[in-house]
Design a protein around this motif. Structure first.
Motif, mmCIF file in Angstrom:
data_model
loop_
_atom_site.group_PDB
_atom_site.id
_atom_site.type_symbol
_atom_site.label_atom_id
_atom_site.label_comp_id
_atom_site.label_asym_id
_atom_site.label_seq_id
_atom_site.Cartn_x
_atom_site.Cartn_y
_atom_site.Cartn_z
ATOM 1 N N VAL A 20 0.858 -1.185 0.000
ATOM 2 C CA VAL A 20 0.000 0.000 0.000
ATOM 3 C C VAL A 20 0.893 1.234 0.000
ATOM 4 O O VAL A 20 1.857 1.322 0.746
ATOM 5 C CB VAL A 20 -0.924 0.000 1.239
ATOM 6 N N THR A 24 -2.463 3.934 -3.770
ATOM 7 C CA THR A 24 -3.430 2.861 -3.544
ATOM 8 C C THR A 24 -4.832 3.448 -3.459
ATOM 9 O O THR A 24 -5.069 4.365 -2.676
ATOM 10 C CB THR A 24 -3.104 2.106 -2.242
ATOM 11 N N VAL A 28 -9.322 -0.291 -2.217
ATOM 12 C CA VAL A 28 -8.375 -1.341 -1.865
ATOM 13 C C VAL A 28 -8.071 -1.279 -0.370
ATOM 14 O O VAL A 28 -8.002 -2.313 0.301
ATOM 15 C CB VAL A 28 -7.079 -1.224 -2.704
#
Length: 100
Positions: A20, A24, A28
């Motif tokens: 991440v 990102t 997500v």
């Protein structure tokens, strides 16, 4: 139990959120937070049962997972919402870039 849950959380968060970064997408992050809540809810249910685990663990998993999901949603709102931490970081970064 709280100390153990905290230690487990600290151990799995780096794995769940590996990769991440600033690019990102929010969805997500939310998906990974839901996975984290599911895992932590299951751990909490098992720890709560103690030495004897019966069919009641299914209700406990549902209870603890729901609790963890609510807590994660609150955190995600504070972080990913329009005035959340991520938005503020991106804005500060954009402002810094335009000044230079």
């Amino acid at each position: 139990m709280v100390e153990l849950i905290d230690a487990i959380g600290l151990a799995i968060v780096p794995v769940i959120f590996k990769g991440v970064d600033k690019d990102t997408p929010a969805y997500v992050m939310r998906e990974r937070a839901n996975v984290n809540a599911e895992i932590m809810g299951r751990f909490a249910a098992m720890l709560y049962c103690g030495d004897e685990v019966g069919m009641e663990v299914l209700d406990l998993i549902a209870h603890f997972t729901a609790y963890m999901q609510v807590e994660h949603q609150h955190s995600m709102k504070r972080f990913l919402g329009p005035d959340g931490g991520m938005s503020k970081l991106r804005q500060a970064r954009a402002n810094k870039g335009s000044i230079q």
